[in-house]
Design a protein around this motif. Structure first.
Motif, mmCIF file in Angstrom:
data_model
loop_
_atom_site.group_PDB
_atom_site.id
_atom_site.type_symbol
_atom_site.label_atom_id
_atom_site.label_comp_id
_atom_site.label_asym_id
_atom_site.label_seq_id
_atom_site.Cartn_x
_atom_site.Cartn_y
_atom_site.Cartn_z
ATOM 1 N N SER A 144 45.164 8.008 84.401
ATOM 2 C CA SER A 144 45.871 7.706 85.642
ATOM 3 C C SER A 144 47.354 7.557 85.360
ATOM 4 N N ARG A 145 48.148 7.756 86.398
ATOM 5 C CA ARG A 145 49.587 7.545 86.248
ATOM 6 C C ARG A 145 49.979 6.193 86.847
ATOM 7 N N ASP A 146 49.402 5.886 87.997
ATOM 8 C CA ASP A 146 49.838 4.688 88.730
ATOM 9 C C ASP A 146 48.818 3.550 88.724
ATOM 10 N N PHE A 147 47.587 3.822 88.311
ATOM 11 C CA PHE A 147 46.559 2.779 88.221
ATOM 12 C C PHE A 147 46.362 2.047 89.561
ATOM 13 N N ILE A 148 46.367 2.810 90.636
ATOM 14 C CA ILE A 148 46.298 2.206 91.967
ATOM 15 C C ILE A 148 44.945 1.522 92.199
ATOM 16 N N HIS A 149 43.852 2.230 91.891
ATOM 17 C CA HIS A 149 42.531 1.632 92.130
ATOM 18 C C HIS A 149 42.317 0.414 91.233
ATOM 19 N N THR A 150 42.790 0.530 90.002
ATOM 20 C CA THR A 150 42.630 -0.577 89.055
ATOM 21 C C THR A 150 43.342 -1.823 89.575
ATOM 22 N N LYS A 151 44.596 -1.642 89.972
ATOM 23 C CA LYS A 151 45.368 -2.802 90.421
ATOM 24 C C LYS A 151 44.855 -3.310 91.758
ATOM 25 N N GLN A 152 44.349 -2.375 92.589
ATOM 26 C CA GLN A 152 43.749 -2.827 93.850
ATOM 27 C C GLN A 152 42.578 -3.769 93.593
ATOM 28 N N MET A 153 41.729 -3.397 92.622
ATOM 29 C CA MET A 153 40.589 -4.278 92.353
ATOM 30 C C MET A 153 41.090 -5.620 91.805
ATOM 31 N N MET A 154 42.060 -5.555 90.890
ATOM 32 C CA MET A 154 42.628 -6.770 90.310
ATOM 33 C C MET A 154 43.105 -7.732 91.395
ATOM 34 N N TYR A 155 43.924 -7.181 92.322
ATOM 35 C CA TYR A 155 44.576 -8.034 93.329
ATOM 36 C C TYR A 155 43.623 -8.427 94.457
ATOM 37 N N ALA A 156 42.797 -7.449 94.899
ATOM 38 C CA ALA A 156 42.030 -7.674 96.136
ATOM 39 C C ALA A 156 40.627 -8.197 95.870
ATOM 40 N N LYS A 157 40.083 -7.897 94.693
ATOM 41 C CA LYS A 157 38.714 -8.342 94.399
ATOM 42 C C LYS A 157 38.685 -9.007 93.030
ATOM 43 N N PRO A 158 39.409 -10.120 92.896
ATOM 44 C CA PRO A 158 39.512 -10.725 91.561
ATOM 45 C C PRO A 158 38.162 -11.114 90.970
ATOM 46 N N ALA A 159 37.191 -11.479 91.814
ATOM 47 C CA ALA A 159 35.885 -11.864 91.261
ATOM 48 C C ALA A 159 35.225 -10.645 90.618
ATOM 49 N N ALA A 160 35.282 -9.503 91.302
ATOM 50 C CA ALA A 160 34.715 -8.265 90.745
ATOM 51 C C ALA A 160 35.458 -7.903 89.457
ATOM 52 N N TRP A 161 36.784 -8.021 89.499
ATOM 53 C CA TRP A 161 37.608 -7.683 88.336
ATOM 54 C C TRP A 161 37.220 -8.518 87.120
ATOM 55 N N HIS A 162 37.131 -9.834 87.325
ATOM 56 C CA HIS A 162 36.842 -10.698 86.182
ATOM 57 C C HIS A 162 35.408 -10.505 85.686
ATOM 58 N N LEU A 163 34.491 -10.230 86.606
ATOM 59 C CA LEU A 163 33.115 -9.938 86.181
ATOM 60 C C LEU A 163 33.092 -8.650 85.349
ATOM 61 N N LEU A 164 33.851 -7.655 85.800
ATOM 62 C CA LEU A 164 33.914 -6.392 85.052
ATOM 63 C C LEU A 164 34.438 -6.625 83.633
ATOM 64 N N LEU A 165 35.527 -7.377 83.523
ATOM 65 C CA LEU A 165 36.083 -7.637 82.196
ATOM 66 C C LEU A 165 35.109 -8.422 81.319
ATOM 67 N N ASP A 166 34.413 -9.396 81.940
ATOM 68 C CA ASP A 166 33.421 -10.160 81.171
ATOM 69 C C ASP A 166 32.343 -9.236 80.618
ATOM 70 N N LYS A 167 31.893 -8.311 81.466
ATOM 71 C CA LYS A 167 30.825 -7.405 81.033
ATOM 72 C C LYS A 167 31.321 -6.483 79.919
ATOM 73 N N ILE A 168 32.533 -5.993 80.071
ATOM 74 C CA ILE A 168 33.097 -5.121 79.032
ATOM 75 C C ILE A 168 33.197 -5.883 77.708
ATOM 76 N N VAL A 169 33.701 -7.107 77.772
ATOM 77 C CA VAL A 169 33.846 -7.897 76.536
ATOM 78 C C VAL A 169 32.479 -8.118 75.879
ATOM 79 N N ALA A 170 31.459 -8.407 76.688
ATOM 80 C CA ALA A 170 30.124 -8.641 76.123
ATOM 81 C C ALA A 170 29.648 -7.414 75.348
#
Ligand code: CP3
Length: 357
Positions: A167-193
């Motif tokens: 990606s160049r602008d990471f629009i979807h990524t940042k959208q999830m970060m800002y608008a769905k922080p619970a989904a974002w943090h769950l995703l990162l937790d799963k990746i780390v696991a």
């Protein structure tokens, strides 16, 4: 032995590369290259004629062969296992392909909290083929070369999952970060696991150092790195260190992020070329080693220009323990192999010149 170093005593002594990761004195600055096995190299292109990228990764004989061939041809101090950042996506339930000229493409990008919930975290053992390849590389090099395992950082991997590719602008990524922080943090937790388990497999197989690639972290403002990516990276760094190996944490366009990246506690911070090495090291702090930081495109320059840049970097490091010579990002296709080999010689000769002078 450095009393501040939490790593087990057994690790001390090791290769020049390993010693530099731990900021111990070395006879000569160790050198290796990000993406040292790849399309710029004839031997790799030969193997690629008969096998896809993922096939090479999944067949330990081939992955080990490609890893070893590159390290030997370049005469570097460390071998990085041939694999790809995206491999952990598959056991998490996401299929991907590498399309010619387009890079990686993820079939069904992760966009909703439901998408995140369905991702698996209990199948990292499906990545055991990487561990088998590491065993072969470790058996081949024994103690003469550093053996590097790797994985993506949580932010960078999440960005591939959400964008569905580069990606160049990471629009979807940042959208999830800002608008769905619970989904974002769950995703990162799963990746780390998954990555914790993946790194454990690699270390048990013989990886002596783990490099965490946060290749696209430079797309984040410092505040966003701090609020949305730092904690997950830090957790991953700490769990890998618990396995008893040092961690190299690398990103690109990170000038404004270095101090915060160093706060993850990673042993070594990878520097890109946009800042002189000594300035980057100052931002990282004296209790971390650094790796870098030649612009990979300098490898296309005439040898005298190349040598000047290599020497500038070594002079900026000034012989301080804890410098690993590398590029600021990966070797690109079309790079003349003989120039990469020349850099290795320049790094080795620079030390001799100093000793003689
Ligand atoms: O010696 C080595 O370092 C090679 C092993 C390696 C590969 N990928 C093989 C590969 C490593 C360490 C990686 C990591 C990787 N993969 C990263 C982080 C490193 C970085 O450069 O920031 C990233 C972002 C990826 C994802 C990825 N894989 C991309 C964006 C691409 C396409 C690049 C392109 O130019 O087409 C790949 C494909 C890939 N992975 C190649 C190799 C040698 C080239 C394509 C091929 O052989 O078909």
């Amino acid at each position: 032995m450095n009393p501040d170093n939490p790593l087990p005593e057994a690790i001390h002594g090791g290769s020049r590369f390993l010693r530099a990761c731990l900021r111990q004195p070395v006879d000569c600055t160790p050198v290796w290259f990000l993406r040292q096995a790849g399309r710029y190299m004839q031997e790799y292109r030969e193997v690629r004629k008969h096998h896809s990228l993922v096939e090479i990764c999944k067949q330990p004989d081939l992955a080990a062969e490609v890893t070893i061939a590159a390290a030997e041809k370049l005469d570097v101090d460390a071998a990085i296992i041939f694999a790809d950042l995206l491999l952990p996506l598959e056991p998490m339930g996401l299929d991907f392909d590498f399309l010619d000229g387009k890079g990686p493409v993820v079939q069904h990008p992760v966009r909703t909290v439901e998408d995140v919930r369905t991702l698996h975290t209990d199948r990292a053992d499906e990545l055991a083929y990487v561990a088998r390849a590491i065993e072969k590389v470790a058996a081949h090099f024994r103690d003469c070369l550093g053996i590097i395992g790797f994985c993506g950082a949580p932010y960078t991997l999440a960005s591939y999952m959400i964008e569905g590719g580069g990606s160049r602008d990471f629009i979807h990524t940042k959208q999830m970060m800002y608008a769905k922080p619970a989904a974002w943090h769950l995703l990162l937790d799963k990746i780390v696991a998954v990555l914790e388990e993946y790194c454990r497999l690699q270390v048990e197989a013989g990886a002596e150092v783990i490099q965490i690639f946060d290749s696209w972290v430079g797309s984040l403002a410092l505040e966003d790195y701090r609020d949305y990516a730092f904690e997950a990276s830090k957790r991953l760094v700490r769990s890998v260190q618990q396995l008893g190996v040092p961690v190299i944490y690398f990103g690109v366009e990170t000038t404004g992020l270095l101090t915060q990246m160093a706060a993850t506690g990673a042993d070594v911070i990878g520097l890109d070329w946009r800042q002189p090495l000594d300035e980057g090291w100052r931002a990282v702090g004296p209790d971390h080693a650094v790796q870098g930081n030649l612009d990979p495109i300098t490898l296309f320059a005439p040898l005298d220009v190349l040598e000047q840049r290599v020497q500038e970097i070594l002079r900026a490091a000034n012989g301080r323990p804890g410098h690993i010579f590398n590029l600021g990002h990966g070797v690109v296709p079309g790079t003349p192999v003989e120039n990469v080999q020349a850099v290795v010689r320049m790094v080795r000769e620079f030390r001799l010149e100093q000793a003689n002078g």
